[in-house]
Enzyme design. Structure first.
Site, short mmCIF file in Angstrom:
data_model
loop_
_atom_site.label_atom_id
_atom_site.label_comp_id
_atom_site.label_asym_id
_atom_site.label_seq_id
_atom_site.Cartn_x
_atom_site.Cartn_y
_atom_site.Cartn_z
N CYS A 19 28.37 23.80 42.62
CA CYS A 19 29.09 24.95 43.17
C CYS A 19 28.93 26.18 42.29
O CYS A 19 28.67 27.26 42.77
CB CYS A 19 30.57 24.64 43.29
SG CYS A 19 30.93 23.04 43.98
N GLY A 66 33.50 25.88 46.44
CA GLY A 66 32.18 25.80 45.84
C GLY A 66 31.12 25.26 46.77
O GLY A 66 29.97 25.20 46.43
#
Lengths: 268, 747
Positions: free
Chosen positions: B405, B722
């Protein structure tokens, strides 16, 4: 000199150009039947804040103002009720280079709302004093968001508890504003949703049309009902249906046409 | 060399240096999106086939698995969706979406997954493997201490990669395109012989690893040859450029079942080849877009075999095929190219989807056109995340990518040991409960003791000084245990599940990060604020465990740009980071820290008792660094300003994740207004040194409707934390948590 702030919103995207930090000042001399923030009407309550406090908060959002052309918006309640506070605050905001939008109906103008006599606005001497006050203040204002409640004295009185004089006075001061003016009007079914009222509104604002950047006809909605319940008050327009959005938009276009606003100015 | 015809520069020819190649040859693009082309009939026909297969798999809840063999780069016969229609070839197995069995991370995980999907491994193979081969998981559990096992089982440390592939390694897949396998092998051979001296373990380990890398490159050659491609020489055309690059990535996902298998930063690189073919008149814009569309179709069809429990932790079957897009060069030129647009444009041509994980590297200096295009695509698709290039470029230069992420690393020069996260909500409760767990009792009926030497708190009302003293002690003790646990895991992962194909596309001497994480930051900040500024009275059960808290008085909460509490959040992070660094990390890796929970904030919440901030036992935490839902009362920007205070450099260098949900109308009445306002918000947020923002522009009522009528919203994509996910693939609990989050509606 402290102000009384009902609350503030850091992502104001509808009250003036760009991204704005909107301070809602406590207290309003009008008692609009359709008010959707009745909790801001009373003169007591809110947070006490100094001009420095307000500036410290606004400064935190400068990175967001920069690109968007935003700044601070002083709204309410009725901000003019706290004139003395604004007189301290506005020059300081200017010094910080923060753009000021004032969202007002033009009612108020006393030293501070605590010593405002609700009927004070009707005498000649107070009118003169208030006009001087207002003129000084408006010279700091970059954008005026003027809220016009109704177009005739008698209907205005019924809807808000006051006549139209202060609104007319504010209109006369428009030439003093450096920036642009937005005219706003809340349209309630059965009140101004007719051609006649809209023409009257046009006539009120026509002399200042070169300053007017935007006209917004805001359709009355029912989100205030819940707040009345929370306050233990009866919603005065409980039975009134919400305003048809398309109809309100049609009147908005109607006014834009009368004001000969071209596309460029409308989106500006 | 013919393949390099027309390319400028020398340095990149003398040794492997992809960055230098890009800098010498790429064409920055500052124009708008009007040059983009839509999909062709061929693309549409191919994507329809792919989409049918994808939706069928989700609908049926069944997955195809190749149970006749185990993972490996060249172990599978070629697979096709439609051999003639495909411009870019290669699937993980002989059939699209058919999953690989990768046993090296841990065999139990394989068995559970097979069972969950009603499959059985070839019995002979299974028997041989389990008899003769040790796995990463076996190794870790051989070396775990009692304390490590305990921390794991109560949920103090969660999501540790001790039973599955660690992932978060990004191969420099571009090297295959630019140099071809022969040159890459040659370099590796040279480097291997240069490695001498140092500690015995480190030197011998490295030489053995390089040999494995060379073997992996040879397998890539074999795999590509099975599809009829020769990758021994550099790519000559745009099609070959994309194809060779994809083969290198494909090798990684054939060999490894890593949690996050990210792609790197490739658009400016691929653009050079596309631009050359456009100049040569070999292809036109429509064909250029087709290549990128086809690449993205392939990436959307990467699959791994995982257990349903894993899915509970990381919803929606994500692979984090993260592509970092845009950003600026250190020389001031933008790294935005037309191919950055083409890549994002696949969201239009193929429809919105969670993968690949489109990550825009935002800089104040990005071309205005590109900023507004990104904002537009965010509003239309909800599939984009933003990370602060101005912040990262100072640390990593201008050729870094994002793993998973938020984890930045220089491509081909740095790697990461991924390490899940510590539950700070629990450590705060340990501070209040004398080091004992609030949820789990031992055989004697007493709460189990997790941390020694923590004094019980006296007095009716919690004393801030005392709580902080205990909290620091608990965290000291946990930090040490955490680093040692991670050292154990990664030692064994290198030993039993080494990612040879990905490391083959790195320099032989790499810089390593060890990425720790925390969960529960906002509830800890709010709890500490309550204890400091109000009166908090714990309600203790008969065992002396605080099971509830009565709070009298006002206190500031995180998410309102109030320093009194935001500084508490900062302090917690600084202290924990400092403690981690006191214990040496495996292979001299650099300790980093993230504030990121993905969707595991739901699971962490389940394992944590009532906290003083008013969150009840079992309720979810806020995701990542987000303020707790409903407590950010000053509007969206105050909330962003609070998160922007969390320190990235030197403290949370593995990333700080923030998910921002807003109804499109709140951004403005007209589309143009919404776009400009979103760009301004991103500029303002990142100008303060903030790190990351997921943007979800969606109305709550759409999500509510999608919960009842999933069939109406097959493509509804949402940024979770993310990464993006199809809303329909979240569990019921996760959907509810997403809905509970603050939606910034209107001002």
């Amino acid at each position: 000199m402290n102000g009384r702030i009902h609350s503030y919103e850091t992502m104001g995207l509808h009250d003036g150009p760009g991204i704005r930090t909107v301070f809602f000042l406590q207290g309003c001399p009008l008692k609009c039947l359709y008010c959707h923030n009745p909790d801001t009407q009373k003169f007591e309550g809110g947070m006490e804040m100094s001009a420095e406090d307000v500036i410290a908060i606004a400064k935190r959002y400068k990175p967001f103002y920069r690109r968007s052309g935003g700044g601070i918006t002083i709204s309410g309640g009725e901000p003019l009720l706290q004139m003395e506070f604004l007189k301290v605050l506005f020059p300081m905001l200017k010094k910080e280079g923060i753009s000021i939008a004032l969202d007002t109906s033009g009612y108020g103008g006393g030293k501070n709302f605590l010593d405002v006599e609700v009927n004070e606005v009707s005498t000649d001497s107070t009118t003169e004093r208030l006009t001087t006050n207002l003129g000084d203040l408006l010279s700091y204002v970059d954008h005026l968001l003027m809220d016009i409640k109704h177009v005739t004295d008698s209907e205005h009185l019924k809807l808000t508890g006051k006549n139209l004089d202060p609104a007319r006075r504010l209109l006369q001061e428009i030439p003093k504003i450096q920036g642009m003016v937005w005219i706003r009007h809340v349209m309630v079914p059965g009140y101004t949703d007719n051609n006649e009222s809209m023409k009257a509104l046009y006539q009120m604002i026509a002399p200042y049309q070169h300053k007017i950047e935007k006209v917004e006809i805001l359709p009355y909605h029912k989100m205030g009902t819940l707040k009345y319940q929370e306050l233990g008050r009866k919603d005065p327009l409980l039975e009134t249906p919400p305003m048809n959005i398309d109809k309100a938009r049609a009147y908005e276009l109607f006014l834009e046409k009368l004001l000969e606003m071209n596309e460029e100015r409308r989106t500006g | 060399m013919k393949a390099w015809e027309g390319f400028e520069g020398f340095q990149w020819k003398d040794g492997i240096n992809v960055r230098e190649f890009i800098q010498q040859n790429y064409t920055p693009y500052e124009g708008d999106d009007s040059f983009l082309e839509g999909y062709t009939e061929r693309t549409k026909s191919l994507w329809d086939k792919a989409e049918t297969a994808i939706t069928e798999e989700i609908r049926e809840g069944k997955v195809a698995i190749d149970t006749t063999r185990f993972s490996g780069i060249a172990n599978y016969p070629p697979g096709y969706l439609d051999r003639d229609e495909e411009l870019i070839h290669g699937f993980q197995t002989d059939q699209p979406l058919k999953r690989i069995v990768n046993p090296y991370g841990g065999y139990r995980m394989v068995q559970d997954a097979l069972k969950a999907y009603d499959h059985e491994m070839d019995p002979e193979l299974e028997k041989s493997f389990t008899t003769f081969r040790k796995t990463h998981n076996d190794g870790v559990f051989d070396a775990y201490t009692k304390g490590m096992k305990k921390a794991r089982s109560v949920g103090l440390l969660s999501g540790l990669p001790d039973a599955y592939g660690r992932g978060r390694i990004i191969g420099d897949y571009r090297r295959m395109t630019l140099y071809g396998s022969q040159l890459l092998k040659g370099e590796k051979l040279k480097e291997k012989d240069d490695i001498e001296g140092g500690s015995v373990e480190e030197t011998i380990k490295l030489r053995e690893e390089i040999k494995e890398q060379i073997r992996a490159i040879e397998e890539m050659e074999k795999m590509a040859a099975s599809y009829g491609y020769d990758i021994t020489q550099p790519a000559d055309t745009a099609q070959e450029a994309v194809q060779f690059f994809y083969f290198a990535y494909l090798a990684a996902v054939k060999e490894n079942n890593g949690a996050a298998m990210s792609l790197g930063r490739n658009t400016a690189f691929l653009d050079i080849y596309i631009e050359r073919d456009l100049q040569r008149g070999v292809i036109n814009e429509t064909q250029a877009q087709e290549l990128i569309d086809d690449l993205v179709i392939k990436l959307r069809m990467v699959r791994h075999l995982r257990t349903p429990e894993y899915n509970e932790l990381f919803a929606g079957d994500p692979n984090w095929i993260t592509e970092a897009i845009g950003g600026m060069g250190v020389d001031g030129r933008t790294l935005v190219t037309k191919t950055a647009y083409r890549f994002l444009h696949t969201l239009t041509n193929l429809g919105s989807a969670p993968e690949p994980n489109m990550t825009v590297l935002w800089s104040e200096d990005l071309p205005e056109n590109f900023k507004n295009y990104c904002s537009k695509m965010s509003l239309e698709t909800g599939a984009i995340q933003y990370e602060n290039d101005d912040l990262m470029r100072r640390i990593y230069g201008d050729d870094y990518g994002i793993a998973c992420c938020v984890s930045a690393m220089e491509i081909g020069k740095e790697m990461q040991f991924f390490g899940a996260r510590a539950n700070l909500g629990k450590t705060l409760l340990y501070a209040i409960n004398g080091g004992r767990d609030e949820m789990i009792t031992g055989e004697n009926g007493e709460p189990i003791k997790m941390i020694e030497g923590i004094e019980s708190l006296e007095g009716e009302i919690l004393d801030f000084g005392q709580v902080m003293k205990n909290f620091t002690k608990v965290n000291q003790s946990l930090a040490k245990l955490y680093v040692e646990t991670m050292n154990t895991i990664h030692y064994m992962h290198d030993q039993y599940a080494y990612e040879a194909s990905q490391m083959a596309l790195h320099d032989s001497l790499v810089h390593r990060y060890m990425a720790f994480g925390v969960a529960g930051l906002s509830i800890v900040a709010d709890s500490l604020s309550a204890i400091k500024f109000a009166d908090v009275r714990p309600v203790r059960n008969e065992l002396g465990i605080a099971v509830d808290f009565e709070v009298t008085g006002e206190y500031p909460t995180y998410g309102n740009d109030d320093d009194r509490v935001d500084n508490l959040a900062v302090q917690v992070l600084e202290d924990f980071s400092k403690e981690l660094k006191k214990t040496k990390a495996y292979r001299n890796s650099e300790h980093t820290l993230s504030v990121l929970t993905i969707t595991s904030n739901v699971v962490y919440g389940k394992k944590t008792g009532t906290t003083p901030d008013g969150r009840k036992k079992g309720e979810p935490f806020a995701p990542g660094a987000n303020p707790m839902h409903g407590r950010d009362q000053r509007g969206a920007l105050a909330s962003l300003n609070s998160v922007a205070k969390l320190p990235y450099d030197k403290v949370c260098k593995d990333g700080i994740s923030n998910t921002f949900s807003i109804t499109p109308k709140a951004l403005g009445k007209k589309a143009e207004e919404q776009i400009l306002n979103l760009s301004s918000i991103l500029d303002g947020y990142f100008a303060q040194g903030a790190f990351h923002l997921n943007v979800n522009a969606v109305q709550r009522k759409v999500l509510e409707d999608a919960m009842i009528h999933p069939e109406k919203y097959p493509l509804l994509t949402l940024r979770v934390s993310g990464y993006a996910v199809h809303f329909n693939r979240l569990t019921q609990e996760q959907k509810e948590e997403v809905l509970a989050r603050t939606f910034h509606e209107s001002a």
